[in-house]
Design a protein around this motif. Sequence first.
Motif, PDB file in Angstrom:
ATOM      1  N   UNK A 169      13.688  -7.163  -0.507  1.00  0.00           N
ATOM      2  CA  UNK A 169      13.944  -7.720  -1.857  1.00  0.00           C
ATOM      3  C   UNK A 169      12.632  -7.611  -2.615  1.00  0.00           C
ATOM      4  N   UNK A 170      11.366  -7.297  -2.074  1.00  0.00           N
ATOM      5  CA  UNK A 170      10.151  -7.423  -2.799  1.00  0.00           C
ATOM      6  C   UNK A 170       9.927  -6.147  -3.768  1.00  0.00           C
ATOM      7  N   UNK A 171       9.336  -6.289  -4.717  1.00  0.00           N
ATOM      8  CA  UNK A 171       9.244  -5.140  -5.445  1.00  0.00           C
ATOM      9  C   UNK A 171       8.051  -4.329  -4.958  1.00  0.00           C
ATOM     10  N   UNK A 172       8.186  -2.974  -4.662  1.00  0.00           N
ATOM     11  CA  UNK A 172       6.902  -2.425  -3.719  1.00  0.00           C
ATOM     12  C   UNK A 172       5.793  -2.420  -4.863  1.00  0.00           C
ATOM     13  N   UNK A 173       4.709  -2.320  -3.945  1.00  0.00           N
ATOM     14  CA  UNK A 173       3.253  -2.530  -4.491  1.00  0.00           C
ATOM     15  C   UNK A 173       2.480  -1.847  -3.369  1.00  0.00           C
ATOM     16  N   UNK A 174       1.139  -2.589  -3.272  1.00  0.00           N
ATOM     17  CA  UNK A 174       0.461  -2.301  -2.090  1.00  0.00           C
ATOM     18  C   UNK A 174       0.637  -3.191  -0.902  1.00  0.00           C
ATOM     19  N   UNK A 175       0.592  -2.650   0.195  1.00  0.00           N
ATOM     20  CA  UNK A 175       0.782  -3.361   1.481  1.00  0.00           C
ATOM     21  C   UNK A 175      -0.270  -2.944   2.351  1.00  0.00           C
TER      22      UNK A 175
ATOM     23  N   UNK B  12       8.029   0.889   5.063  1.00  0.00           N
ATOM     24  CA  UNK B  12       7.653   0.431   3.822  1.00  0.00           C
ATOM     25  C   UNK B  12       7.282   1.734   2.751  1.00  0.00           C
ATOM     26  N   UNK B  13       6.619   2.575   3.114  1.00  0.00           N
ATOM     27  CA  UNK B  13       6.097   3.732   2.329  1.00  0.00           C
ATOM     28  C   UNK B  13       7.598   4.331   1.960  1.00  0.00           C
ATOM     29  N   UNK B  14       8.488   4.477   2.672  1.00  0.00           N
ATOM     30  CA  UNK B  14       9.820   5.150   2.168  1.00  0.00           C
ATOM     31  C   UNK B  14      10.549   4.414   1.253  1.00  0.00           C
ATOM     32  N   UNK B  15      10.200   3.229   0.859  1.00  0.00           N
ATOM     33  CA  UNK B  15      10.832   2.180  -0.194  1.00  0.00           C
ATOM     34  C   UNK B  15       9.977   2.117  -1.322  1.00  0.00           C
ATOM     35  N   UNK B  16       8.755   3.070  -1.242  1.00  0.00           N
ATOM     36  CA  UNK B  16       7.978   2.865  -2.520  1.00  0.00           C
ATOM     37  C   UNK B  16       6.732   2.281  -2.489  1.00  0.00           C
TER      38      UNK B  16
ATOM     39  N   UNK C 240      -2.820 -12.505  -5.709  1.00  0.00           N
ATOM     40  CA  UNK C 240      -2.097 -13.530  -6.070  1.00  0.00           C
ATOM     41  C   UNK C 240      -0.819 -12.985  -6.617  1.00  0.00           C
ATOM     42  N   UNK C 241       0.451 -13.673  -6.315  1.00  0.00           N
ATOM     43  CA  UNK C 241       1.652 -13.455  -6.459  1.00  0.00           C
ATOM     44  C   UNK C 241       2.143 -12.651  -5.137  1.00  0.00           C
ATOM     45  N   UNK C 242       1.346 -12.179  -4.280  1.00  0.00           N
ATOM     46  CA  UNK C 242       1.688 -11.514  -3.132  1.00  0.00           C
ATOM     47  C   UNK C 242       2.317 -12.410  -1.937  1.00  0.00           C
ATOM     48  N   UNK C 243       2.698 -11.489  -0.693  1.00  0.00           N
ATOM     49  CA  UNK C 243       3.205 -12.138   0.132  1.00  0.00           C
ATOM     50  C   UNK C 243       2.465 -11.976   1.611  1.00  0.00           C
TER      51      UNK C 243
END
Length: 212
Positions: free
Chosen positions: A38-44, A58-62, A136-139
């Motif tokens: 349920x996280x908004x894709x960004x950088x991982x 993860x890449x497949x989800x954006x 900040x705001x990340x997990x």
Amino acid sequence: MNDETLTEAERFWEERYRGDDRIWSGKPNEILVRETADLTPGTALDLGCGEGADAVWLAGRGWRVTAVDISPTALERAAEHATAAGVGDRVDWQRHDLADTFPAGTFDLVSACFLHSPLDMPRERILRQAASAVAPGGVLLIAGHAGPPSWKPDSHHDMHLPTTQEVLDSLALPPGHWRVERQEVVESAMTDPEGRPATRPDNVLKLRRLQA
């Protein structure tokens, strides 16, 4: 790569991956899927990516993923997996012995799933570096084994498997800068070496960074 130049840890993991055509299932970790769906894709950042299943998912989800492992063979297989899945351009594969080097940058998600080793490894220091890499705001998601698998209850008797509270305490996070979103032990479903249903207890620690 000249094996004579490898460190003990590099040699151990490289020999393990070279010793089999595939070590892992090719499927992403269920804990990662459940905790990040349920996280908004960004950088991982995927620490200890192995053959790349989590990074590819993860890449497949954006997500745009930086995926790290100590073994060149593992990274080669991971890159092949990503290319076959059509997400090769979304993953930056980097080789690091995390005891010595750590990827640069900050990330919206840092995943350290089952970052265990039978060799000496500064896991607490690595996880503190992982926390520092969360924007900040990340997990920050940390998953680790809490005990042996059901088919081999005497395994890992010589390895300390820290509790979620021990991991949280070792991170030494500044008060008020983080929020604990998940801290629990789950029973993970798997199969034993004979292909029969089995389980294993796993620790899950999910933290959100509120401020730098």
